[in-house]
Design a protein around this motif. Structure first.
Motif, short mmCIF file in Angstrom:
data_model
loop_
_atom_site.label_atom_id
_atom_site.label_comp_id
_atom_site.label_asym_id
_atom_site.label_seq_id
_atom_site.Cartn_x
_atom_site.Cartn_y
_atom_site.Cartn_z
N VAL A 1 8.63 16.46 6.67
CA VAL A 1 7.28 16.64 6.14
C VAL A 1 7.43 16.83 4.64
N ALA A 2 6.90 15.87 3.88
CA ALA A 2 7.08 15.89 2.43
C ALA A 2 6.13 16.84 1.73
N HIS A 3 4.96 17.06 2.32
CA HIS A 3 3.94 17.86 1.62
C HIS A 3 2.97 18.42 2.64
N VAL A 4 2.62 19.68 2.49
CA VAL A 4 1.61 20.33 3.32
C VAL A 4 0.44 20.71 2.43
N MET A 5 -0.76 20.37 2.88
CA MET A 5 -1.98 20.70 2.13
C MET A 5 -2.81 21.66 2.98
N ASP A 6 -3.01 22.85 2.50
CA ASP A 6 -3.71 23.89 3.25
C ASP A 6 -4.74 24.54 2.33
N TYR A 7 -5.99 24.11 2.45
CA TYR A 7 -7.07 24.58 1.60
C TYR A 7 -8.22 25.05 2.50
N PRO A 8 -9.15 25.82 1.96
CA PRO A 8 -10.31 26.19 2.77
C PRO A 8 -11.04 24.94 3.29
N GLY A 9 -11.14 24.84 4.60
CA GLY A 9 -11.83 23.70 5.20
C GLY A 9 -11.01 22.45 5.34
N PHE A 10 -9.71 22.52 5.04
CA PHE A 10 -8.90 21.31 5.11
C PHE A 10 -7.43 21.68 5.36
N PHE A 11 -6.80 20.89 6.25
CA PHE A 11 -5.36 21.02 6.46
C PHE A 11 -4.79 19.63 6.68
N GLY A 12 -3.68 19.34 6.01
CA GLY A 12 -3.08 18.03 6.16
C GLY A 12 -1.59 18.06 5.88
N ILE A 13 -0.91 17.03 6.41
CA ILE A 13 0.53 16.89 6.16
C ILE A 13 0.82 15.45 5.77
N GLN A 14 1.78 15.27 4.86
CA GLN A 14 2.28 13.96 4.48
C GLN A 14 3.74 13.87 4.91
N LEU A 15 4.09 12.75 5.53
CA LEU A 15 5.46 12.54 5.98
C LEU A 15 6.27 11.83 4.91
N HIS A 16 7.56 12.05 4.93
CA HIS A 16 8.43 11.45 3.92
C HIS A 16 8.43 9.94 4.09
N PRO A 17 8.22 9.19 3.00
CA PRO A 17 8.12 7.73 3.12
C PRO A 17 9.39 7.07 3.64
N VAL A 18 10.55 7.62 3.32
CA VAL A 18 11.79 7.02 3.82
C VAL A 18 11.85 7.10 5.34
N ASP A 19 11.38 8.22 5.90
CA ASP A 19 11.40 8.39 7.36
C ASP A 19 10.33 7.55 8.04
N GLY B 1 0.82 -1.20 0.00
CA GLY B 1 0.00 0.00 0.00
C GLY B 1 0.85 1.25 0.00
N TYR B 2 0.32 2.32 -0.56
CA TYR B 2 1.07 3.54 -0.75
C TYR B 2 1.05 4.45 0.47
N MET B 3 -0.10 4.53 1.17
CA MET B 3 -0.22 5.53 2.23
C MET B 3 -1.29 5.11 3.24
N ALA B 4 -1.04 5.42 4.52
CA ALA B 4 -2.04 5.30 5.58
C ALA B 4 -2.39 6.71 6.04
N ILE B 5 -3.67 7.04 6.04
CA ILE B 5 -4.12 8.41 6.24
C ILE B 5 -5.00 8.47 7.49
N PHE B 6 -4.66 9.40 8.38
CA PHE B 6 -5.35 9.53 9.66
C PHE B 6 -6.14 10.82 9.70
N ALA C 1 5.41 2.70 4.44
CA ALA C 1 4.43 3.49 3.69
C ALA C 1 4.43 4.92 4.21
N MET C 2 3.90 5.83 3.40
CA MET C 2 3.74 7.20 3.85
C MET C 2 2.65 7.27 4.90
N LEU C 3 2.80 8.20 5.84
CA LEU C 3 1.76 8.52 6.80
C LEU C 3 1.27 9.94 6.56
N GLU C 4 -0.03 10.13 6.70
CA GLU C 4 -0.64 11.44 6.49
C GLU C 4 -1.60 11.73 7.62
#
Length: 264
Positions: free
Chosen positions: A102-120, A78-83, A124-127
């Motif tokens: 932190v590989a990616h930050v998602m900041d949109y109206p009504g939503f905020f999320g972070i994805q962690l670097h898969p190597v770390d 699997g590619y990612m586990a998302i919490f 799988a990636m954690l979000e």
């Protein structure tokens, strides 16, 4: 405090064969396709599994991160586990204090999320995400679109109670994920696999041969009729793996293990 294993992201070389198989085996239709993933060279589809979600992504062109993952993993895992949580900002500060990228930050109206670097993360990636209105399970969940409840089929699939993550050193990986996610680790009794438990869903860490890759190996589904689901998946050409309670079919890189839910 909200912390749910809300979504599992899988990767496949092509999307529509997976969509067709999920429809045939599980009776689920796509609840959302996100056109924004096109900027990453991807297409996607999300399915509602009770109050959780399985997402499948596939590359549309060469050179995508998902394409590299498929090549590196041989198409398994699997590619990612998302919490789903109420405090992704705190979790961002926590992982950065551990030296985790932190590989990616998602900041949109009504939503905020972070994805962690898969190597770390390993395996799988954690979000970690927060959607405005996510306090209730039937409330808003931004990644699944505004109409996800229209595709909910509780009569067919009522949840994803757990996923399996395999490792040659399962207790070490379990402790690592517990540290990153900031939750207690249940090491299990002698001979049992270590487990991380959440408000919704859990992660079980299972042994793998020495030297083999760490990966999300399986997702477990509560369904109306496990035997029917396996037979329908096999008729679609999915290989069957495992035996007894672990019997499932391989699709989009993981083993989908259906369990007939207890009568209520």
């Amino acid at each position: 405090m909200t912390l749910r294993l809300r979504q599992i992201c899988l990767a496949a070389p092509a999307l529509e064969p997976v969509v067709d198989t999920v429809a045939a085996a599980l009776g689920l239709s796509v609840c959302h396709r996100d056109p924004a993933v096109a900027k990453y060279g991807l297409v996607n589809a999300l399915f509602v599994c009770g109050h959780q979600f399985v997402e499948v992504v596939a590359p549309m062109r060469d050179g995508t991160a998902v394409g590299r993952f498929l090549q590196r993993s041989g198409g398994r895992g699997g590619y990612m586990a998302i919490f789903d949580t109420h405090d992704p900002e705190r979790r961002r500060a926590h992982v950065e204090s551990l030296g985790v990228r932190v590989a990616h930050v998602m900041d949109y109206p009504g939503f905020f999320g972070i994805q962690l670097h898969p190597v770390d993360c390993r395996a799988a990636m954690l979000e970690f995400d927060r959607s405005a209105g996510n306090e209730a399970l039937d409330g808003a969940y931004w990644p699944a679109g505004p109409h996800w409840r229209d595709a909910q089929r509780l009569d067919r699939v009522s949840g994803v109670p757990s996923i399996d993550v395999r490792s040659p050193a399962p207790l070490d990986l379990a402790a690592h994920w517990a540290h990153l996610i900031d939750v207690p680790l249940d090491p299990g009794a002698a001979g049992d696999e270590p487990v991380l438990r959440f408000e919704l869903g859990s992660v079980r860490f299972v042994p793998a041969p020495a030297g083999s890759a760490e990966r999300i190996e399986a997702l477990h589904l509560e369904v109306d009729d496990a035997a029917r689901v396996r037979a329908a998946a096999r008729a679609r050409g999915c290989p069957l793996e495992g035996g007894g309670a672990e019997a499932g079919f391989v699709l989009a890189g993981v083993r989908w293990v259906p369990h007939t839910r207890a009568a209520r």
